[in-house]
Scaffold this active site. Sequence first.
Site, PDB file in Angstrom:
ATOM      1  N   ARG A  32       0.873  -1.181   0.000  1.00 20.36           N
ATOM      2  CA  ARG A  32       0.000   0.000   0.000  1.00 20.36           C
ATOM      3  C   ARG A  32       0.913   1.235   0.000  1.00 20.36           C
ATOM      4  NH1 ARG A  32      -2.073  -3.702   3.833  1.00 20.36           N
ATOM      5  NH2 ARG A  32      -4.212  -4.360   3.379  1.00 20.36           N
ATOM      6  N   LYS A  70      -3.109  -1.638  10.388  1.00 19.42           N
ATOM      7  CA  LYS A  70      -4.469  -1.700  10.937  1.00 19.42           C
ATOM      8  C   LYS A  70      -4.807  -3.075  11.495  1.00 19.42           C
ATOM      9  CE  LYS A  70      -6.451   1.785   7.893  1.00 19.42           C
ATOM     10  NZ  LYS A  70      -7.196   1.961   6.654  1.00 19.42           N
ATOM     11  N   HIS A 131      -3.191   3.511  -6.173  1.00 18.43           N
ATOM     12  CA  HIS A 131      -3.584   2.277  -5.474  1.00 18.43           C
ATOM     13  C   HIS A 131      -3.761   1.110  -6.448  1.00 18.43           C
ATOM     14  CE1 HIS A 131      -5.126  -0.074  -2.125  1.00 18.43           C
ATOM     15  NE2 HIS A 131      -6.127  -0.465  -2.888  1.00 18.43           N
ATOM     16  N   ARG A 134      -1.190  -1.674  -6.808  1.00 12.18           N
ATOM     17  CA  ARG A 134      -1.356  -2.812  -5.890  1.00 12.18           C
ATOM     18  C   ARG A 134      -2.233  -3.885  -6.552  1.00 12.18           C
ATOM     19  NH1 ARG A 134      -1.514  -4.395  -0.422  1.00 12.18           N
ATOM     20  NH2 ARG A 134      -3.565  -4.919   0.405  1.00 12.18           N
ATOM     21  N   HIS A 157      -3.846  -9.089   3.475  1.00 12.45           N
ATOM     22  CA  HIS A 157      -5.283  -9.172   3.737  1.00 12.45           C
ATOM     23  C   HIS A 157      -5.519 -10.019   4.985  1.00 12.45           C
ATOM     24  CE1 HIS A 157      -6.516  -8.362  -0.730  1.00 12.45           C
ATOM     25  NE2 HIS A 157      -6.237  -7.263  -0.066  1.00 12.45           N
ATOM     26  N   TYR A 167     -10.737 -10.125  -6.070  1.00  9.80           N
ATOM     27  CA  TYR A 167     -10.069 -10.601  -7.289  1.00  9.80           C
ATOM     28  C   TYR A 167     -10.646 -11.870  -7.917  1.00  9.80           C
ATOM     29  CZ  TYR A 167      -6.621  -7.270  -5.628  1.00  9.80           C
ATOM     30  OH  TYR A 167      -6.003  -6.122  -5.198  1.00  9.80           O
TER      31      TYR A 167
END
Length: 196
Positions: A32, A70, A131, A134, A157, A167
């Site tokens: 990211r 996060k 982005h 990515r 993820h 995806y």
Amino acid sequence: WTNEEFKVFIEAMESRPVGYTVFMVMYYTGLRVGELLALTPEDIDFDRHVISVNKNYQRLNGKDYIYPPKTEAGYREVVMPKVLESCLKDYLAKLYDVQPTDRIFPYDRGWVGRQMKYGCDHSGTQKIRVHDVRHTHASLLIDMGCTPLLVAERLGHERVQTTMETYSHLYPNKQTEVAAQLDVIATKDDGYEKTS
């Protein structure tokens, strides 16, 4: 982008070593933007060929902040291909007096966006969001036959479900292939083909 589009884009970035390195890292790791901008020399281990992702950069109201990822899955090690290792070694060798905990890309998202605009304008490559580089990495992995679990690990993820939801359209439908393989198995008996 396709691999061909990236090659055209990155060639146009060669006159801008920092921007060139930024997009090489993003394309070959799927980091990211915030993860990329938080990287320090101590995050790059050339002996083990990995980039440790363990923080995130953000600029708010003109101030720079470093946050932890996060989620737990955000902490990860991404193995580098040799082409990226070589690029990063060259780049780090040119940095003056950089300390192990200094950010190696001391810029913000706006700067990355301007670099991308330059590269797209000078290469004629279709404009995509920063982005989306990515997503381009994820598409590349899927084209190479990587499993959703491996893609999820590389992208950080939390759940494989997230990877599949994002995806799944890129994964080829293998139903016909599976049926053909099952037919092969069904016609074999202890390694000898049955004749009908």
